[in-house]
Design a protein around this motif. Structure first.
Motif, PDB file in Angstrom:
ATOM      1  N   ALA A   1       0.833  -1.205   0.000  1.00 60.68           N
ATOM      2  CA  ALA A   1       0.000   0.000   0.000  1.00 60.68           C
ATOM      3  C   ALA A   1       0.868   1.255   0.000  1.00 60.68           C
ATOM      4  CB  ALA A   1      -0.933  -0.005   1.211  1.00 60.68           C
ATOM      5  N   THR A   2       1.912   1.256   0.799  1.00 57.44           N
ATOM      6  CA  THR A   2       2.812   2.412   0.872  1.00 57.44           C
ATOM      7  C   THR A   2       3.529   2.607  -0.462  1.00 57.44           C
ATOM      8  OG1 THR A   2       3.080   2.067   3.241  1.00 57.44           O
ATOM      9  CG2 THR A   2       4.730   3.447   2.149  1.00 57.44           C
ATOM     10  N   ARG A   3       3.982   1.529  -1.083  1.00 54.67           N
ATOM     11  CA  ARG A   3       4.640   1.640  -2.385  1.00 54.67           C
ATOM     12  C   ARG A   3       3.694   2.221  -3.443  1.00 54.67           C
ATOM     13  NH1 ARG A   3       7.374  -2.748  -0.493  1.00 54.67           N
ATOM     14  NH2 ARG A   3       5.903  -4.309  -1.268  1.00 54.67           N
ATOM     15  N   LEU A   4       2.453   1.765  -3.441  1.00 56.97           N
ATOM     16  CA  LEU A   4       1.468   2.312  -4.380  1.00 56.97           C
ATOM     17  C   LEU A   4       1.272   3.807  -4.153  1.00 56.97           C
ATOM     18  CD1 LEU A   4      -1.208  -0.527  -4.331  1.00 56.97           C
ATOM     19  CD2 LEU A   4       0.094   0.228  -6.342  1.00 56.97           C
ATOM     20  N   ARG A   5       1.183   4.200  -2.889  1.00 58.65           N
ATOM     21  CA  ARG A   5       0.989   5.618  -2.566  1.00 58.65           C
ATOM     22  C   ARG A   5       2.196   6.443  -3.012  1.00 58.65           C
ATOM     23  NH1 ARG A   5      -1.006   9.648  -3.420  1.00 58.65           N
ATOM     24  NH2 ARG A   5      -0.541  11.388  -2.063  1.00 58.65           N
ATOM     25  N   ARG A   6       3.387   5.953  -2.738  1.00 57.67           N
ATOM     26  CA  ARG A   6       4.602   6.681  -3.128  1.00 57.67           C
ATOM     27  C   ARG A   6       4.760   6.748  -4.644  1.00 57.67           C
ATOM     28  NH1 ARG A   6       8.230   4.456   1.806  1.00 57.67           N
ATOM     29  NH2 ARG A   6       7.569   6.054   3.294  1.00 57.67           N
ATOM     30  N   ALA A   7       4.121   5.835  -5.358  1.00 62.09           N
ATOM     31  CA  ALA A   7       4.137   5.859  -6.820  1.00 62.09           C
ATOM     32  C   ALA A   7       3.103   6.838  -7.369  1.00 62.09           C
ATOM     33  CB  ALA A   7       3.896   4.458  -7.371  1.00 62.09           C
ATOM     34  N   GLY A   8       2.366   7.488  -6.479  1.00 65.66           N
ATOM     35  CA  GLY A   8       1.417   8.515  -6.894  1.00 65.66           C
ATOM     36  C   GLY A   8      -0.033   8.107  -6.927  1.00 65.66           C
ATOM     37  N   HIS A   9      -0.342   6.888  -6.538  1.00 64.40           N
ATOM     38  CA  HIS A   9      -1.726   6.424  -6.539  1.00 64.40           C
ATOM     39  C   HIS A   9      -2.430   6.819  -5.245  1.00 64.40           C
ATOM     40  CE1 HIS A   9      -0.700   4.135 -10.069  1.00 64.40           C
ATOM     41  NE2 HIS A   9       0.313   3.590  -9.416  1.00 64.40           N
TER      42      HIS A   9
END
Length: 108
Positions: free
Chosen positions: A25-33
Motif C-alpha cells: 500500500a505504501t509503495r502504491l501511494r509513493r508511486a502517486g496512486h
C-alpha cells in the motif's frame, strides 16, 4: 492516477503477509496512486497504540488508514487509542468507495 482500496483482515501476529500488504500500500501511494487501507476483523488490532511502523509510513506518505468500527467494537478496542491519522469507518463508506468508478479493491 489509479485509486486503490486495500482490505486487510489479518492481524500483525498472523505472519509477515499483513506487513507486506501494508508495505505494498505504501509503495502504491509513493508511486502517486490514491490508497486507502481498510482494516477489518483481526486486522483492526494493527491500528491502535503500539501499532506497526508500517501503518505510520503509509499515513506519512499520504495514504489513508480506515478501521472497521464494527470489528473494533466487537474486539473491545478503545477508540481513543486509535493510531493518530487512522479513522473509524462503517461498511456503508467502504461499499460506497468500492462502487466508485476506477477504484480497485484488493483483499488480503
Amino acid at each position: 492516477m489509479d485509486e486503490y482500496l486495500l482490505i486487510e483482515s489479518q492481524g500483525p501476529w498472523g505472519g509477515p503477509g499483513a506487513d507486506r500488504f501494508v508495505a505494498d500500500a505504501t509503495r502504491l501511494r509513493r508511486a502517486g496512486h490514491r490508497v486507502a487501507l481498510f482494516l477489518v476483523e483481526n486486522g483492526t488490532s494493527a491500528a491502535f497504540t503500539g501499532a506497526d511502523e508500517a501503518l505510520r509510513e503509509l499515513l506519512e506518505a499520504g495514504g489513508q488508514v480506515w478501521v472497521d468500527a464494527f470489528s473494533t467494537t466487537h474486539r473491545a478496542f478503545a477508540p481513543d487509542r486509535l493510531l493518530p491519522g487512522a479513522r473509524l469507518v462503517d461498511m456503508d463508506e467502504v461499499a460506497g468507495k468500492l462502487l466508485e468508478p476506477g477504484v480497485r479493491g484488493v483483499w488480503h
